[in-house]
Design a protein around this motif. Structure first.
Motif, PDB file in Angstrom:
ATOM      1  N   GLU A 366       0.828  -1.203   0.000  1.00 41.34           N
ATOM      2  CA  GLU A 366       0.000   0.000   0.000  1.00 41.34           C
ATOM      3  C   GLU A 366       0.870   1.263   0.000  1.00 41.34           C
ATOM      4  O   GLU A 366       0.593   2.220  -0.719  1.00 41.34           O
ATOM      5  CB  GLU A 366      -0.860  -0.020   1.268  1.00 41.34           C
ATOM      6  N   THR A 367       1.911   1.217   0.816  1.00 44.12           N
ATOM      7  CA  THR A 367       2.834   2.360   0.891  1.00 44.12           C
ATOM      8  C   THR A 367       3.492   2.610  -0.466  1.00 44.12           C
ATOM      9  O   THR A 367       3.655   3.748  -0.910  1.00 44.12           O
ATOM     10  CB  THR A 367       3.923   2.114   1.957  1.00 44.12           C
ATOM     11  N   TYR A 368       3.852   1.544  -1.140  1.00 43.92           N
ATOM     12  CA  TYR A 368       4.460   1.665  -2.471  1.00 43.92           C
ATOM     13  C   TYR A 368       3.520   2.408  -3.422  1.00 43.92           C
ATOM     14  O   TYR A 368       3.939   3.322  -4.154  1.00 43.92           O
ATOM     15  CB  TYR A 368       4.794   0.278  -3.012  1.00 43.92           C
ATOM     16  N   GLN A 369       2.241   2.056  -3.384  1.00 43.07           N
ATOM     17  CA  GLN A 369       1.279   2.739  -4.263  1.00 43.07           C
ATOM     18  C   GLN A 369       1.164   4.220  -3.904  1.00 43.07           C
ATOM     19  O   GLN A 369       1.108   5.080  -4.791  1.00 43.07           O
ATOM     20  CB  GLN A 369      -0.091   2.061  -4.210  1.00 43.07           C
ATOM     21  N   LYS A 370       1.166   4.521  -2.589  1.00 43.46           N
ATOM     22  CA  LYS A 370       1.107   5.933  -2.164  1.00 43.46           C
ATOM     23  C   LYS A 370       2.330   6.694  -2.661  1.00 43.46           C
ATOM     24  O   LYS A 370       2.222   7.805  -3.184  1.00 43.46           O
ATOM     25  CB  LYS A 370       1.076   6.012  -0.627  1.00 43.46           C
ATOM     26  N   ASP A 383       9.428   6.876  -9.530  1.00 40.64           N
ATOM     27  CA  ASP A 383      10.721   7.199  -8.969  1.00 40.64           C
ATOM     28  C   ASP A 383      10.951   6.550  -7.608  1.00 40.64           C
ATOM     29  O   ASP A 383      11.685   7.056  -6.783  1.00 40.64           O
ATOM     30  CB  ASP A 383      10.846   8.733  -8.853  1.00 40.64           C
ATOM     31  N   VAL A 384      10.258   5.427  -7.402  1.00 36.99           N
ATOM     32  CA  VAL A 384      10.347   4.723  -6.123  1.00 36.99           C
ATOM     33  C   VAL A 384      10.931   3.340  -6.374  1.00 36.99           C
ATOM     34  O   VAL A 384      10.480   2.638  -7.275  1.00 36.99           O
ATOM     35  CB  VAL A 384       8.944   4.551  -5.503  1.00 36.99           C
ATOM     36  N   LEU A 385      11.943   2.970  -5.603  1.00 37.49           N
ATOM     37  CA  LEU A 385      12.462   1.611  -5.701  1.00 37.49           C
ATOM     38  C   LEU A 385      11.929   0.826  -4.506  1.00 37.49           C
ATOM     39  O   LEU A 385      12.176   1.188  -3.349  1.00 37.49           O
ATOM     40  CB  LEU A 385      13.996   1.615  -5.701  1.00 37.49           C
ATOM     41  N   TYR A 386      11.184  -0.218  -4.783  1.00 35.09           N
ATOM     42  CA  TYR A 386      10.522  -0.992  -3.736  1.00 35.09           C
ATOM     43  C   TYR A 386      11.203  -2.349  -3.622  1.00 35.09           C
ATOM     44  O   TYR A 386      11.046  -3.198  -4.502  1.00 35.09           O
ATOM     45  CB  TYR A 386       9.034  -1.139  -4.103  1.00 35.09           C
ATOM     46  N   GLN A 409      15.429   6.354   2.576  1.00 30.69           N
ATOM     47  CA  GLN A 409      14.885   5.001   2.701  1.00 30.69           C
ATOM     48  C   GLN A 409      13.725   5.020   3.678  1.00 30.69           C
ATOM     49  O   GLN A 409      13.808   5.645   4.732  1.00 30.69           O
ATOM     50  CB  GLN A 409      15.923   4.045   3.298  1.00 30.69           C
ATOM     51  N   ILE A 410      12.686   4.293   3.344  1.00 35.99           N
ATOM     52  CA  ILE A 410      11.635   3.988   4.308  1.00 35.99           C
ATOM     53  C   ILE A 410      11.710   2.484   4.543  1.00 35.99           C
ATOM     54  O   ILE A 410      11.614   1.699   3.591  1.00 35.99           O
ATOM     55  CB  ILE A 410      10.237   4.384   3.777  1.00 35.99           C
ATOM     56  N   ARG A 411      11.949   2.109   5.796  1.00 33.50           N
ATOM     57  CA  ARG A 411      12.057   0.685   6.118  1.00 33.50           C
ATOM     58  C   ARG A 411      10.855   0.269   6.959  1.00 33.50           C
ATOM     59  O   ARG A 411      10.433   1.011   7.839  1.00 33.50           O
ATOM     60  CB  ARG A 411      13.330   0.420   6.927  1.00 33.50           C
ATOM     61  N   GLY A 413       9.307  -3.273   8.977  1.00 32.24           N
ATOM     62  CA  GLY A 413       9.371  -4.687   9.326  1.00 32.24           C
ATOM     63  C   GLY A 413       8.213  -5.038  10.246  1.00 32.24           C
ATOM     64  O   GLY A 413       7.464  -4.155  10.683  1.00 32.24           O
ATOM     65  N   ALA A 414       8.085  -6.316  10.563  1.00 34.52           N
ATOM     66  CA  ALA A 414       7.004  -6.763  11.444  1.00 34.52           C
ATOM     67  C   ALA A 414       7.154  -6.134  12.830  1.00 34.52           C
ATOM     68  O   ALA A 414       6.190  -6.004  13.578  1.00 34.52           O
ATOM     69  CB  ALA A 414       7.007  -8.283  11.539  1.00 34.52           C
ATOM     70  N   ARG A 415       8.400  -5.732  13.175  1.00 38.00           N
ATOM     71  CA  ARG A 415       8.629  -5.152  14.500  1.00 38.00           C
ATOM     72  C   ARG A 415       8.121  -3.723  14.640  1.00 38.00           C
ATOM     73  O   ARG A 415       7.931  -3.229  15.745  1.00 38.00           O
ATOM     74  CB  ARG A 415      10.117  -5.212  14.851  1.00 38.00           C
ATOM     75  N   GLN A 416       7.953  -3.025  13.510  1.00 38.77           N
ATOM     76  CA  GLN A 416       7.360  -1.679  13.580  1.00 38.77           C
ATOM     77  C   GLN A 416       5.848  -1.848  13.494  1.00 38.77           C
ATOM     78  O   GLN A 416       5.328  -2.225  12.446  1.00 38.77           O
ATOM     79  CB  GLN A 416       7.830  -0.791  12.415  1.00 38.77           C
ATOM     80  N   ASP A 417       5.151  -1.614  14.639  1.00 40.88           N
ATOM     81  CA  ASP A 417       3.723  -1.908  14.576  1.00 40.88           C
ATOM     82  C   ASP A 417       2.905  -0.743  14.021  1.00 40.88           C
ATOM     83  O   ASP A 417       3.400   0.378  13.877  1.00 40.88           O
ATOM     84  CB  ASP A 417       3.172  -2.375  15.933  1.00 40.88           C
ATOM     85  N   GLY A 418       1.663  -1.054  13.720  1.00 35.56           N
ATOM     86  CA  GLY A 418       0.743  -0.054  13.172  1.00 35.56           C
ATOM     87  C   GLY A 418       1.329   0.581  11.930  1.00 35.56           C
ATOM     88  O   GLY A 418       1.852  -0.108  11.060  1.00 35.56           O
ATOM     89  N   ASP A 419       1.231   1.915  11.887  1.00 38.49           N
ATOM     90  CA  ASP A 419       1.739   2.576  10.678  1.00 38.49           C
ATOM     91  C   ASP A 419       3.120   3.194  10.932  1.00 38.49           C
ATOM     92  O   ASP A 419       3.522   4.132  10.249  1.00 38.49           O
ATOM     93  CB  ASP A 419       0.736   3.613  10.167  1.00 38.49           C
TER      94      ASP A 419
END
Ligand code: ATP
Ligand code: MG
Length: 453
Positions: A366-370, A383-386, A409-411, A413-419
């Motif tokens: 979803e973030t990639y589409q945004k 212009d986004v590398l996913y 970079q936007i990273r 992982g499962a450890r970052q909860d919610g948004d």
């Protein structure tokens, strides 16, 4: 662009044939592949950067009133015989014979061809001034191609040619290009110093080389130490304001800055502590040469008194492909390239740290589409590398993004909860835990998202 689809042939080891850091990094980042000495294929990442540089060069030429044309790479020798340069150019010129035994050549520059176009179509002062440019591949059979794309044999150049009725007009054309060059290089994140260059045998000529400082540069330069502080980013002058432009030009050229060809220690106006001595890379060259080609090739116009007079000319070059290496020389660290946002192959990288985790992957998709919507900018519209690859270690993903120099970079992982996500800037080690919304706001405020003006 998804990393799983991108053609990005990175190298783990530094290739032995590459002497300087920019060449090493371009090969390691899979930007180019040498096909023969001094001739390169441009691979996706490299070509994206080249296109972005080209586009900035184009926008600044257009803003200065130059008009884009496209002349061929192959030229007939006849024009060069007229100007007298067919013999003078020597072995740097690649000469070709066609099936009818006609002498052809792969253009090393285009003064003759543009002079021919103008003499054919412009006959009156009423159709002047004109400034025409193109961005086209050139070939020079350099005796020692080296440093990758910095001194290639085939290379991409922006070259333009100004045509004026008199010296005053030609000087104005020259000053416009002087400003356009400073603006171009500033947008590329470079501090390019205009240096008074050797002008050759014809007196009264004007010439400046635009040089960026780098230890690996081929030129030795001497400049007023003030140049290292001078703010060249505020260049919002109006091209049509002749007086202001002339004053700006006089001011900028009053600071000492010359290449070794012109530097005479005994006549240098600066004491040693005020003199910057460094190596530099020539990224552009502007030249006023009067009637040299117009006289040789009979390019005349009628002036307002009805007399036929030779056109006043200047030519202006920028090494578009050399700039790719030049920017890397000016901006890199141990991890790799640090692209200015204006020319980065992708403006932002999104890294999915846990592609096997469904929630994490859904968030990332979803973030990639945004991000794609936000980075819907010319010339690529994506212009986004996913990096969504499964089975690739996070450390490998980080290193690759750093090596190819993506500004942000936007990273996730499962450890970052919610948004919540981790935001990291290429040129800093700091990592920030922020919400996705905050991350997007930060990107929005930085220069990264700005659409081309
Ligand atoms: P140099 O002194 O580096 O050989 P030049 O004086 O021959 O350059 P120009 O004819 O003024 O160069 O060309 C305009 C620009 O094209 C240069 O400022 C440079 O940026 C670029 N350029 C020239 N030769 C090469 C090359 N062999 N490879 C890549 N770029 C080049
Ligand atoms: Mg040369």
């Amino acid at each position: 662009m998804r990393s799983s689809e991108l053609f990005l042939p990175t190298l783990k080891d530094t290739p032995k044939e590459a002497e300087i850091i920019s060449h090493q990094l371009m090969l390691r980042a899979g930007m180019v592949k040498q096909t023969s000495s001094g001739i390169y294929s441009w691979l996706p990442i490299g070509y994206r950067v080249l296109k972005k540089i080209e586009q900035i060069v184009r926008e600044e030429q257009d803003a200065a009133g130059a008009q884009e044309v496209l002349m061929p790479t192959l030229q007939s020798a006849d024009l060069w015989k007229e100007s007298g340069r067919y013999d003078d150019y020597g072995q740097e010129m690649l000469r070709i014979t066609d099936r009818h035994d006609r002498d052809m050549l792969y253009g090393p520059t285009n003064e003759e061809m543009i002079t021919d176009i103008v003499r054919t179509h412009i006959h009156s002062y009423k159709n002047l001034p004109k400034n025409l440019y193109h961005i086209q591949w050139k070939f020079r059979d350099e005796i020692r191609p080296r440093f990758g794309v910095m001194r290639g044999r085939e290379f991409l150049m922006k070259d333009n040619y100004s045509f004026d009725l008199d010296y005053e007009g030609a000087l104005y054309s020259y000053q416009k290009m002087f400003l356009a060059y400073l603006r171009t290089f500033a947008r590329l994140g470079l501090r390019a110093i205009p240096m008074r260059a050797d002008t050759g045998p014809i007196g009264g000529d004007l010439s400046h080389e635009f040089i960026i400082l780098a230890d690996t540069g081929e030129s030795q330069v001497y400049a007023d130490a003030k140049w290292s502080e001078l703010d060249t980013s505020a260049l919002g002058l109006d091209y049509s304001d002749k007086e202001k432009l002339a004053a700006f030009y006089d001011d900028m050229t009053s600071y000492y800055a010359v290449t070794d060809e012109k530097h005479e220690p005994e006549n240098c106006p600066l004491s040693d502590d005020k003199l910057l001595t460094a190596r530099g890379i020539e990224v552009g060259h502007i030249f006023y040469f009067g009637t040299k080609y117009s006289a040789a090739m009979g390019a005349k116009v009628q002036n307002s008194e009805g007399e036929m007079i030779n056109l006043e000319m200047g030519s202006y070059g920028i090494g578009v492909s050399r700039l790719v290496g030049g920017i890397i020389e000016a901006s890199h660290d141990e991890q790799g390239i640090i692209w200015p946002a204006s020319v980065a192959p992708f403006q932002v990288g999104l890294i999915n740290l846990d592609p096997e985790d469904e929630t994490c992957s859904a968030f990332c998709n979803e973030t990639y589409q945004k991000l794609r919507k936000i980075y819907d900018t010319a010339p690529f519209y994506d212009d986004v590398l996913y990096d969504e690859r499964e089975g690739v270690r996070p450390g490998f993903k980080f290193n690759e993004m750093e090596l190819i120099g993506i500004p942000w970079q936007i990273r996730k992982g499962a450890r970052q909860d919610g948004d919540s996500v981790i935001l990291k800037k290429r040129d800093s080690d700091e990592k920030h835990d922020v919400s996705l919304e905050q991350a997007l706001n930060i990107l929005q405020d930085s220069a990264v998202i700005k659409k081309a003006a």
